[in-house]
Design a protein around this motif. Structure first.
Motif, short mmCIF file in Angstrom:
data_model
loop_
_atom_site.label_atom_id
_atom_site.label_comp_id
_atom_site.label_asym_id
_atom_site.label_seq_id
_atom_site.Cartn_x
_atom_site.Cartn_y
_atom_site.Cartn_z
N LEU A 14 -2.01 1.44 -14.37
CA LEU A 14 -2.39 0.47 -13.36
C LEU A 14 -3.37 -0.56 -13.93
O LEU A 14 -3.28 -1.76 -13.63
CB LEU A 14 -3.03 1.18 -12.15
N LEU A 65 -3.25 3.77 -2.57
CA LEU A 65 -3.07 2.77 -3.62
C LEU A 65 -2.72 1.43 -2.98
O LEU A 65 -1.81 1.35 -2.15
CB LEU A 65 -1.95 3.19 -4.59
N THR A 66 -3.43 0.38 -3.38
CA THR A 66 -3.16 -0.97 -2.90
C THR A 66 -2.88 -1.87 -4.11
O THR A 66 -3.68 -1.92 -5.05
CB THR A 66 -4.34 -1.54 -2.11
N LEU A 67 -1.74 -2.56 -4.07
CA LEU A 67 -1.35 -3.47 -5.15
C LEU A 67 -1.23 -4.88 -4.60
O LEU A 67 -0.60 -5.10 -3.57
CB LEU A 67 0.00 -3.05 -5.75
N GLU A 88 0.84 -1.20 0.00
CA GLU A 88 0.00 0.00 0.00
C GLU A 88 0.87 1.24 0.00
O GLU A 88 1.90 1.31 0.68
CB GLU A 88 -0.92 0.01 1.23
N TYR A 95 -1.90 -4.13 -13.63
CA TYR A 95 -2.50 -4.87 -12.52
C TYR A 95 -4.03 -4.93 -12.68
O TYR A 95 -4.77 -4.41 -11.84
CB TYR A 95 -2.13 -4.22 -11.18
N LYS A 106 -6.14 -6.37 -9.79
CA LYS A 106 -5.23 -6.60 -8.66
C LYS A 106 -4.79 -5.29 -8.02
O LYS A 106 -3.71 -5.23 -7.41
CB LYS A 106 -3.99 -7.38 -9.12
N HIS A 107 -5.59 -4.25 -8.14
CA HIS A 107 -5.25 -2.99 -7.50
C HIS A 107 -6.51 -2.20 -7.16
O HIS A 107 -7.56 -2.39 -7.79
CB HIS A 107 -4.34 -2.15 -8.41
#
Length: 357
Positions: free
Chosen positions: A327, A352-354, A297, A331, A334-335
């Motif tokens: 993104l 932001l979460t990956l 994150e 991803y 996945k994000h």
């Protein structure tokens, strides 16, 4: 995932071998199970019919579907299909008469009794032939359509990958002229005041240049390298800031290194410094990188400076749109990206979460 062309061709060949293997079993193995001495003329007829079906299959696959069906000429396509079907049925009837196969088969099945003398042709076999032709052409059309879809999808993926590389190159090109030029000016001023700090800044700048020019050539980099790049960026940006700007940065103490897209955090951090600091007004920027198992994150919170509100939306909109697209490409599914602009409290935040699994 992009399938190599050699592997795709191999899969296609195997599928075709399996298709004709099944039809071959139907045409040449099934008569053996009848427990009768079938005449050799049957094998000639089966070979001819199977050959006609093979010709129809590949004519449909390589000519009719690409030239007519996939180009929306469906009426012409179906007219040709009807003609092909009628031609094969008529040729099948002709071959039966030429080889005298109905009489021979009738005699084979009634070897121990008088053969039945039919007054006309049994059209059930013709309908059975039409069903076989429809099955073959249906498989041919489906296989060709799937191959076309896979080809288009692969081309689209290749174009998207090229687009990602172009956007990354554009991002690096944006950093190089402005950031490095301003930082060099700040370091030059530092050399007149604090030689030790200026040497440290030069070392940080060289690390950043190495990362931008060389380490980002691949599609992924290590998470530790990305965090180190952000740390150097923040440290060098602080050279031009006054004491009224407060910067807080945190990252995991026990970091588990994982592969991540290079410079994926930079637009959000750069955005905070571009629109969240002032030389005269009190302002702050909080940047935190957190890691939870395979999830990483990035949290960026900064003050909204009123004096920059005229170009705030324009500057942020272009960068964030590009970043969102990148993104989505890198991803997909996945994000999560949460952006909140609290104008009442003069706070702008990015979360932001990956998922890097």
């Amino acid at each position: 995932m992009i399938i190599p062309k050699s592997k795709s061709k191999l899969v296609t060949i195997v599928i075709h071998i399996l298709i004709w293997g099944v039809f071959g079993m139907i045409y040449f193995f099934q008569p053996i199970t009848w427990n009768v001495a079938v005449p050799y003329q049957l094998w000639i007829k089966q070979s001819i019919v199977l050959g006609l079906l093979i010709v129809a299959f590949y004519l449909n696959s390589f000519v009719l579907v690409p030239r007519f069906l996939l180009k929306n000429s469906t009426t012409i396509y179906f007219m040709i299909i009807v003609c092909i079907t009628a031609t094969i049925v008529l040729l099948n009837i002709y071959v039966d008469g030429w080889l005298k196969l109905p009489q021979l088969m009738d005699a084979a099945f009634h070897r121990h009794g008088p053969p039945k003398h039919r007054t006309g042709r049994n059209h059930d076999f013709d309908f059975y032939m039409i069903a076989q032709i429809a099955l073959v052409l249906g498989v041919s059309t489906s296989a060709t359509a799937i191959q076309k879809w896979q080809f288009d999808k692969q081309k689209h993926q290749e174009m998207e990958q090229d687009k990602i590389s172009s956007e990354l190159s554009f991002l690096k090109a944006q950093i190089n002229p402005h950031f490095f030029f301003n930082t060099l000016n700040n370091i030059y001023a530092l050399t007149l005041v604090n030689a030790d700090t200026s040497r440290k800044a030069i070392h940080q700048l060289s690390r950043m240049m190495r990362y931008v020019l060389y380490d980002t050539q691949n599609s992924t980099t290590q998470l530790s390298q990305e965090i180190a790049f952000i740390k150097d960026y923040i440290s060098l940006m602080q050279l031009r800031l006054t004491e009224v700007v407060k910067i807080d940065f945190s990252s995991p103490a026990a970091l588990k290194d994982m592969a991540i897209a290079p410079m994926i955090f930079l637009p959000f951090v750069e955005n905070a410094f571009k629109h969240g600091v002032s030389a005269t007004q009190p302002s702050h920027i909080t940047i935190a990188v957190e890691q939870k198992n395979t999830a990483v994150e990035l949290i960026v919170v900064n003050t909204i400076i009123k004096e920059q509100s005229n170009n705030l939306e324009e500057g942020r909109g272009i960068g964030l749109n590009n970043t969102r697209r990148r993104l989505d490409l890198l991803y997909p599914g996945k994000h999560t990206l949460l952006i909140d602009e609290n104008t009442a409290g003069n706070i702008y935040s990015v979360h932001l979460t990956l998922n890097l699994s």
